[in-house]
Design a protein around this motif. Sequence first.
Motif, PDB file in Angstrom:
ATOM      1  N   THR A 166       0.828  -1.204   0.000  1.00  0.00           N
ATOM      2  CA  THR A 166       0.000   0.000   0.000  1.00  0.00           C
ATOM      3  C   THR A 166       0.861   1.253   0.000  1.00  0.00           C
ATOM      4  O   THR A 166       0.627   2.185  -0.779  1.00  0.00           O
ATOM      5  CB  THR A 166      -0.948   0.018   1.211  1.00  0.00           C
ATOM      6  OG1 THR A 166      -1.792  -1.135   1.153  1.00  0.00           O
ATOM      7  CG2 THR A 166      -1.805   1.267   1.236  1.00  0.00           C
ATOM      8  N   ARG A 193       2.564   1.578  -3.428  1.00  0.00           N
ATOM      9  CA  ARG A 193       1.592   2.030  -4.430  1.00  0.00           C
ATOM     10  C   ARG A 193       1.325   3.522  -4.267  1.00  0.00           C
ATOM     11  O   ARG A 193       1.249   4.264  -5.250  1.00  0.00           O
ATOM     12  CB  ARG A 193       0.305   1.218  -4.295  1.00  0.00           C
ATOM     13  CG  ARG A 193      -0.693   1.471  -5.393  1.00  0.00           C
ATOM     14  CD  ARG A 193      -1.896   0.540  -5.317  1.00  0.00           C
ATOM     15  NE  ARG A 193      -2.634   0.707  -4.076  1.00  0.00           N
ATOM     16  CZ  ARG A 193      -2.755  -0.209  -3.133  1.00  0.00           C
ATOM     17  NH1 ARG A 193      -2.175  -1.385  -3.260  1.00  0.00           N
ATOM     18  NH2 ARG A 193      -3.461   0.019  -2.053  1.00  0.00           N
ATOM     19  N   MET A 194       1.211   3.980  -3.022  1.00  0.00           N
ATOM     20  CA  MET A 194       0.969   5.393  -2.756  1.00  0.00           C
ATOM     21  C   MET A 194       2.137   6.239  -3.277  1.00  0.00           C
ATOM     22  O   MET A 194       1.948   7.265  -3.897  1.00  0.00           O
ATOM     23  CB  MET A 194       0.781   5.627  -1.253  1.00  0.00           C
ATOM     24  CG  MET A 194       0.468   7.057  -0.888  1.00  0.00           C
ATOM     25  SD  MET A 194       0.461   7.361   0.902  1.00  0.00           S
ATOM     26  CE  MET A 194      -0.706   6.168   1.485  1.00  0.00           C
ATOM     27  N   THR A 222      -0.695   8.883  -5.186  1.00  0.00           N
ATOM     28  CA  THR A 222      -2.104   8.882  -4.809  1.00  0.00           C
ATOM     29  C   THR A 222      -2.325   9.671  -3.523  1.00  0.00           C
ATOM     30  O   THR A 222      -1.382  10.020  -2.819  1.00  0.00           O
ATOM     31  CB  THR A 222      -2.622   7.445  -4.583  1.00  0.00           C
ATOM     32  OG1 THR A 222      -1.888   6.857  -3.519  1.00  0.00           O
ATOM     33  CG2 THR A 222      -2.498   6.611  -5.834  1.00  0.00           C
ATOM     34  N   THR A 250      -5.071   9.697  -0.062  1.00  0.00           N
ATOM     35  CA  THR A 250      -5.282   8.834   1.100  1.00  0.00           C
ATOM     36  C   THR A 250      -5.577   7.399   0.670  1.00  0.00           C
ATOM     37  O   THR A 250      -6.372   7.161  -0.231  1.00  0.00           O
ATOM     38  CB  THR A 250      -6.441   9.364   1.946  1.00  0.00           C
ATOM     39  OG1 THR A 250      -6.127  10.692   2.357  1.00  0.00           O
ATOM     40  CG2 THR A 250      -6.704   8.500   3.157  1.00  0.00           C
ATOM     41  N   CYS A 251      -4.922   6.445   1.334  1.00  0.00           N
ATOM     42  CA  CYS A 251      -5.200   5.019   1.153  1.00  0.00           C
ATOM     43  C   CYS A 251      -5.851   4.520   2.432  1.00  0.00           C
ATOM     44  O   CYS A 251      -5.420   4.866   3.527  1.00  0.00           O
ATOM     45  CB  CYS A 251      -3.915   4.242   0.895  1.00  0.00           C
ATOM     46  SG  CYS A 251      -3.190   4.565  -0.706  1.00  0.00           S
ATOM     47  N   GLU A 252      -6.879   3.693   2.272  1.00  0.00           N
ATOM     48  CA  GLU A 252      -7.591   3.151   3.430  1.00  0.00           C
ATOM     49  C   GLU A 252      -7.728   1.648   3.287  1.00  0.00           C
ATOM     50  O   GLU A 252      -7.895   1.137   2.183  1.00  0.00           O
ATOM     51  CB  GLU A 252      -8.980   3.779   3.531  1.00  0.00           C
ATOM     52  CG  GLU A 252      -8.942   5.278   3.731  1.00  0.00           C
ATOM     53  CD  GLU A 252     -10.324   5.898   3.751  1.00  0.00           C
ATOM     54  OE1 GLU A 252     -11.317   5.216   3.410  1.00  0.00           O
ATOM     55  OE2 GLU A 252     -10.421   7.071   4.114  1.00  0.00           O
ATOM     56  N   TRP A 253      -7.633   0.928   4.426  1.00  0.00           N
ATOM     57  CA  TRP A 253      -7.846  -0.503   4.441  1.00  0.00           C
ATOM     58  C   TRP A 253      -8.135  -0.957   5.862  1.00  0.00           C
ATOM     59  O   TRP A 253      -7.963  -0.209   6.807  1.00  0.00           O
ATOM     60  CB  TRP A 253      -6.673  -1.252   3.813  1.00  0.00           C
ATOM     61  CG  TRP A 253      -5.413  -1.316   4.603  1.00  0.00           C
ATOM     62  CD1 TRP A 253      -4.982  -2.356   5.376  1.00  0.00           C
ATOM     63  CD2 TRP A 253      -4.379  -0.335   4.704  1.00  0.00           C
ATOM     64  NE1 TRP A 253      -3.759  -2.073   5.945  1.00  0.00           N
ATOM     65  CE2 TRP A 253      -3.370  -0.833   5.545  1.00  0.00           C
ATOM     66  CE3 TRP A 253      -4.203   0.944   4.163  1.00  0.00           C
ATOM     67  CZ2 TRP A 253      -2.225  -0.119   5.850  1.00  0.00           C
ATOM     68  CZ3 TRP A 253      -3.069   1.653   4.472  1.00  0.00           C
ATOM     69  CH2 TRP A 253      -2.093   1.127   5.298  1.00  0.00           C
ATOM     70  N   SER A 293      -2.371   9.236   4.787  1.00  0.00           N
ATOM     71  CA  SER A 293      -2.400  10.362   3.851  1.00  0.00           C
ATOM     72  C   SER A 293      -1.004  10.957   3.724  1.00  0.00           C
ATOM     73  O   SER A 293      -0.369  11.257   4.732  1.00  0.00           O
ATOM     74  CB  SER A 293      -3.343  11.457   4.345  1.00  0.00           C
ATOM     75  OG  SER A 293      -4.638  10.951   4.505  1.00  0.00           O
TER      76      SER A 293
END
Length: 75
Positions: A21, A24-25, A30, A32-35, A54
């Motif tokens: 993650t 990838r960010m 990108t 904000t990434c969320e999981w 973020s």
Amino acid sequence: LLGKPVAIAFSQSERRTLRSTLLRMKEAQTGTCEWSASLHPRQGEQFSAEIAVSPIRDARGATIELRWTIRDVSH
């Protein structure tokens, strides 16, 4: 978790998700990434969490900081 590497709260399998993650960010620039993940702090009980990361960027767009939100959703 304050002052500690956040990865220590993740199981080995969850660490793979964390690394992919974050990579990838970084590569995709990108937002904000969320999981969801199951976290287990060293001196605490395992809990289900919603995680949001973020990037904070400088004027050139380079990531200078990551802002983490970890929310306990086990209850």
